[in-house]
Design a protein around this motif. Structure first.
Motif, PDB file in Angstrom:
ATOM      1  N   ILE A 166       0.955  -1.192  -0.065  1.00  0.00           N
ATOM      2  CA  ILE A 166      -0.024   0.021  -0.075  1.00  0.00           C
ATOM      3  C   ILE A 166       0.793   1.305  -0.283  1.00  0.00           C
ATOM      4  CG2 ILE A 166      -1.608   1.263   1.375  1.00  0.00           C
ATOM      5  CD1 ILE A 166      -2.426  -1.434   2.536  1.00  0.00           C
ATOM      6  N   ALA A 167       2.064   1.143   0.731  1.00  0.00           N
ATOM      7  CA  ALA A 167       2.935   2.248   0.834  1.00  0.00           C
ATOM      8  C   ALA A 167       3.588   2.662  -0.405  1.00  0.00           C
ATOM      9  CB  ALA A 167       3.959   2.090   1.760  1.00  0.00           C
ATOM     10  N   VAL A 168       3.594   1.916  -1.485  1.00  0.00           N
ATOM     11  CA  VAL A 168       4.488   2.301  -2.691  1.00  0.00           C
ATOM     12  C   VAL A 168       3.408   2.222  -3.829  1.00  0.00           C
ATOM     13  CG1 VAL A 168       6.648   1.546  -1.632  1.00  0.00           C
ATOM     14  CG2 VAL A 168       5.086  -0.212  -2.858  1.00  0.00           C
ATOM     15  N   ASP A 169       2.525   1.664  -3.861  1.00  0.00           N
ATOM     16  CA  ASP A 169       1.561   1.571  -5.094  1.00  0.00           C
ATOM     17  C   ASP A 169       0.919   3.008  -5.367  1.00  0.00           C
ATOM     18  OD1 ASP A 169      -0.036  -0.354  -6.607  1.00  0.00           O
ATOM     19  OD2 ASP A 169      -1.666   0.487  -5.681  1.00  0.00           O
ATOM     20  N   ARG A 170       0.861   3.056  -6.619  1.00  0.00           N
ATOM     21  CA  ARG A 170       0.303   4.298  -6.992  1.00  0.00           C
ATOM     22  C   ARG A 170      -1.059   4.539  -6.683  1.00  0.00           C
ATOM     23  NH1 ARG A 170      -2.206   6.103 -11.846  1.00  0.00           N
ATOM     24  NH2 ARG A 170      -2.282   4.207 -12.502  1.00  0.00           N
ATOM     25  N   GLU A 171      -1.825   3.486  -6.734  1.00  0.00           N
ATOM     26  CA  GLU A 171      -3.349   3.529  -6.253  1.00  0.00           C
ATOM     27  C   GLU A 171      -3.586   3.067  -4.879  1.00  0.00           C
ATOM     28  OE1 GLU A 171      -5.465   1.286  -9.337  1.00  0.00           O
ATOM     29  OE2 GLU A 171      -5.401   3.123 -10.745  1.00  0.00           O
ATOM     30  N   LYS A 172      -2.797   3.071  -3.976  1.00  0.00           N
ATOM     31  CA  LYS A 172      -2.601   2.683  -2.463  1.00  0.00           C
ATOM     32  C   LYS A 172      -3.514   1.526  -2.463  1.00  0.00           C
ATOM     33  CE  LYS A 172       0.022   6.277  -1.783  1.00  0.00           C
ATOM     34  NZ  LYS A 172       1.150   6.034  -1.634  1.00  0.00           N
ATOM     35  N   GLN A 173      -3.317   0.155  -3.270  1.00  0.00           N
ATOM     36  CA  GLN A 173      -4.123  -0.793  -2.975  1.00  0.00           C
ATOM     37  C   GLN A 173      -2.666  -1.935  -2.424  1.00  0.00           C
ATOM     38  OE1 GLN A 173      -5.548  -1.282  -7.016  1.00  0.00           O
ATOM     39  NE2 GLN A 173      -7.478  -1.889  -5.937  1.00  0.00           N
ATOM     40  N   GLY A 174      -3.408  -2.800  -1.441  1.00  0.00           N
ATOM     41  CA  GLY A 174      -2.541  -3.622  -0.815  1.00  0.00           C
ATOM     42  C   GLY A 174      -3.173  -5.160  -1.805  1.00  0.00           C
ATOM     43  N   LEU A 175      -2.403  -6.118  -1.706  1.00  0.00           N
ATOM     44  CA  LEU A 175      -2.817  -7.536  -2.358  1.00  0.00           C
ATOM     45  C   LEU A 175      -4.390  -7.843  -2.378  1.00  0.00           C
ATOM     46  CD1 LEU A 175      -1.677  -9.804  -3.993  1.00  0.00           C
ATOM     47  CD2 LEU A 175      -1.283 -11.059  -1.983  1.00  0.00           C
ATOM     48  N   HIS A 176      -4.696  -7.758  -1.062  1.00  0.00           N
ATOM     49  CA  HIS A 176      -6.062  -8.071  -0.743  1.00  0.00           C
ATOM     50  C   HIS A 176      -7.023  -6.913  -1.517  1.00  0.00           C
ATOM     51  CE1 HIS A 176      -4.862  -5.176   2.210  1.00  0.00           C
ATOM     52  NE2 HIS A 176      -5.906  -4.787   2.400  1.00  0.00           N
ATOM     53  N   ASP A 177      -6.591  -5.677  -1.631  1.00  0.00           N
ATOM     54  CA  ASP A 177      -7.635  -4.733  -2.286  1.00  0.00           C
ATOM     55  C   ASP A 177      -7.454  -4.930  -3.961  1.00  0.00           C
ATOM     56  OD1 ASP A 177      -8.316  -2.792  -0.306  1.00  0.00           O
ATOM     57  OD2 ASP A 177      -6.263  -2.102  -0.337  1.00  0.00           O
ATOM     58  N   TRP A 178      -5.977  -5.208  -4.311  1.00  0.00           N
ATOM     59  CA  TRP A 178      -6.068  -5.492  -5.958  1.00  0.00           C
ATOM     60  C   TRP A 178      -6.767  -6.695  -6.290  1.00  0.00           C
ATOM     61  CZ3 TRP A 178      -3.195  -8.901  -8.749  1.00  0.00           C
ATOM     62  CH2 TRP A 178      -2.787  -8.863 -10.040  1.00  0.00           C
ATOM     63  N   LEU A 179      -6.473  -7.735  -5.457  1.00  0.00           N
ATOM     64  CA  LEU A 179      -7.251  -9.095  -5.828  1.00  0.00           C
ATOM     65  C   LEU A 179      -8.735  -9.074  -5.957  1.00  0.00           C
ATOM     66  CD1 LEU A 179      -4.909 -11.800  -4.441  1.00  0.00           C
ATOM     67  CD2 LEU A 179      -5.174 -11.122  -6.944  1.00  0.00           C
ATOM     68  N   ALA A 180      -9.384  -8.361  -4.881  1.00  0.00           N
ATOM     69  CA  ALA A 180     -10.569  -8.179  -4.626  1.00  0.00           C
ATOM     70  C   ALA A 180     -11.387  -6.887  -5.199  1.00  0.00           C
ATOM     71  CB  ALA A 180     -11.144  -7.903  -3.282  1.00  0.00           C
ATOM     72  N   ASP A 181     -10.471  -6.119  -6.391  1.00  0.00           N
ATOM     73  CA  ASP A 181     -11.032  -4.973  -6.764  1.00  0.00           C
ATOM     74  C   ASP A 181     -11.504  -3.971  -5.846  1.00  0.00           C
ATOM     75  OD1 ASP A 181     -11.148  -3.283  -8.992  1.00  0.00           O
ATOM     76  OD2 ASP A 181     -13.276  -3.997  -9.585  1.00  0.00           O
ATOM     77  N   THR A 182     -10.984  -3.753  -4.837  1.00  0.00           N
ATOM     78  CA  THR A 182     -11.205  -2.552  -3.880  1.00  0.00           C
ATOM     79  C   THR A 182     -10.318  -1.512  -3.706  1.00  0.00           C
ATOM     80  OG1 THR A 182     -10.709  -3.817  -1.999  1.00  0.00           O
ATOM     81  CG2 THR A 182     -12.759  -4.210  -2.649  1.00  0.00           C
ATOM     82  N   TYR A 183     -10.924  -0.513  -3.133  1.00  0.00           N
ATOM     83  CA  TYR A 183     -10.131   0.834  -2.746  1.00  0.00           C
ATOM     84  C   TYR A 183     -10.554   1.302  -1.485  1.00  0.00           C
ATOM     85  CZ  TYR A 183      -9.107   0.773  -7.812  1.00  0.00           C
ATOM     86  OH  TYR A 183      -8.692   0.414  -9.077  1.00  0.00           O
ATOM     87  N   VAL A 184      -9.701   1.781  -0.755  1.00  0.00           N
ATOM     88  CA  VAL A 184      -9.843   2.543   0.547  1.00  0.00           C
ATOM     89  C   VAL A 184      -9.768   4.203   0.220  1.00  0.00           C
ATOM     90  CG1 VAL A 184      -9.446   2.851   2.891  1.00  0.00           C
ATOM     91  CG2 VAL A 184      -9.215   0.694   1.756  1.00  0.00           C
ATOM     92  N   ILE A 185     -10.744   4.744   0.366  1.00  0.00           N
ATOM     93  CA  ILE A 185     -10.751   6.162   0.048  1.00  0.00           C
ATOM     94  C   ILE A 185     -11.197   7.132   1.006  1.00  0.00           C
ATOM     95  CG2 ILE A 185     -11.595   5.545  -2.244  1.00  0.00           C
ATOM     96  CD1 ILE A 185     -14.488   6.725  -1.436  1.00  0.00           C
ATOM     97  N   ARG A 186     -10.840   8.348   0.987  1.00  0.00           N
ATOM     98  CA  ARG A 186     -11.220   8.994   2.146  1.00  0.00           C
ATOM     99  C   ARG A 186     -12.617   9.606   1.803  1.00  0.00           C
ATOM    100  NH1 ARG A 186      -6.508  13.262   0.961  1.00  0.00           N
ATOM    101  NH2 ARG A 186      -8.106  14.817   1.805  1.00  0.00           N
ATOM    102  N   ASP A 187     -13.427   9.542   2.577  1.00  0.00           N
ATOM    103  CA  ASP A 187     -14.915   9.469   2.738  1.00  0.00           C
ATOM    104  C   ASP A 187     -14.935  11.206   2.643  1.00  0.00           C
ATOM    105  OD1 ASP A 187     -17.467   8.905   2.291  1.00  0.00           O
ATOM    106  OD2 ASP A 187     -17.830   8.504   4.421  1.00  0.00           O
ATOM    107  N   GLY A 188     -16.109  11.469   1.633  1.00  0.00           N
ATOM    108  CA  GLY A 188     -16.317  12.948   1.729  1.00  0.00           C
ATOM    109  C   GLY A 188     -15.186  13.985   1.038  1.00  0.00           C
ATOM    110  N   ALA A 189     -14.230  13.313   0.569  1.00  0.00           N
ATOM    111  CA  ALA A 189     -12.827  14.032   0.032  1.00  0.00           C
ATOM    112  C   ALA A 189     -13.419  14.568  -1.523  1.00  0.00           C
ATOM    113  CB  ALA A 189     -11.691  13.438  -0.046  1.00  0.00           C
ATOM    114  N   GLY A 190     -14.407  13.733  -2.305  1.00  0.00           N
ATOM    115  CA  GLY A 190     -14.711  13.841  -3.715  1.00  0.00           C
ATOM    116  C   GLY A 190     -15.505  15.096  -3.617  1.00  0.00           C
ATOM    117  N   SER A 191     -15.520  15.592  -5.123  1.00  0.00           N
ATOM    118  CA  SER A 191     -16.296  16.660  -5.724  1.00  0.00           C
ATOM    119  C   SER A 191     -17.410  16.146  -6.504  1.00  0.00           C
ATOM    120  CB  SER A 191     -15.442  18.029  -6.199  1.00  0.00           C
ATOM    121  OG  SER A 191     -14.723  17.213  -7.165  1.00  0.00           O
TER     122      SER A 191
END
Length: 162
Positions: free
Chosen positions: A137-162
């Motif tokens: 997660i620390a080095v990935d451009r999209e901040k995905q760990g192996l579990h995120d990448w394989l499950a096609d998930t992202y952890v996002i900052r809630d409410g930061a979008g526009s």
């Protein structure tokens, strides 16, 4: 012309780590009475907190005290159940909620129960690879760990979008 969806910001390693530490504390406080019950049922005293350093857990893992091994498994399974339930039902754990984080799938929605289950089970190989699946997660451009990448998930900052 394709329509742009809402913009999201993925959460970084340190923020996710802090959320995980908050969650681990919550699970630990809930699992402690269960651990005491296991110890009492086996007729063994609970280990003192000062005894629970990394060396004791490593010794238990490598064939030491069966009670410590059982308690470690109980805590680990409790943590996985906690992650599965909160990610499947709410899309965020209590620690993630405190830090305004949430888990989304590749389409921007809360993960389904099946995807949450897959993501939760994929924590195991992420950790068994000497934690490399998590540290990625620390080095990935999209901040995905192996579990995120394989499950096609992202952890996002809630409410930061526009």
């Amino acid at each position: 012309m394709a329509e742009n969806g809402p913009r999201v910001w993925v959460a970084g390693f340190w923020r996710r780590l802090l959320a995980a530490l908050i969650d681990a504390t919550i699970v630990g406080l809930v699992a402690l009475p269960l651990c005491a019950l296991v110890a009492v049922s086996l007729g063994r005293p609970m280990p003192r907190l000062g005894q629970l350093g990394p060396d004791v857990w490593l010794d238990a893992l490598l064939g030491g005290d069966p009670l410590l091994r059982a308690l470690g498994i109980l805590i680990g399974v409790s943590f996985l159940i906690y992650l599965f339930v909160f990610h499947g039902l709410r899309g965020q754990t209590l620690g993630e909620r405190l830090l305004s984080l949430r888990v989304i799938d590749g389409f921007g929605a809360k993960p389904s129960m099946l995807r949450a289950l897959c993501r939760t089970l994929l924590y195991v190989p992420s950790l068994l690879l000497f934690g490399g699946g998590i540290l990625w997660i620390a080095v990935d451009r999209e901040k995905q760990g192996l579990h995120d990448w394989l499950a096609d998930t992202y952890v996002i900052r809630d409410g930061a979008g526009s």
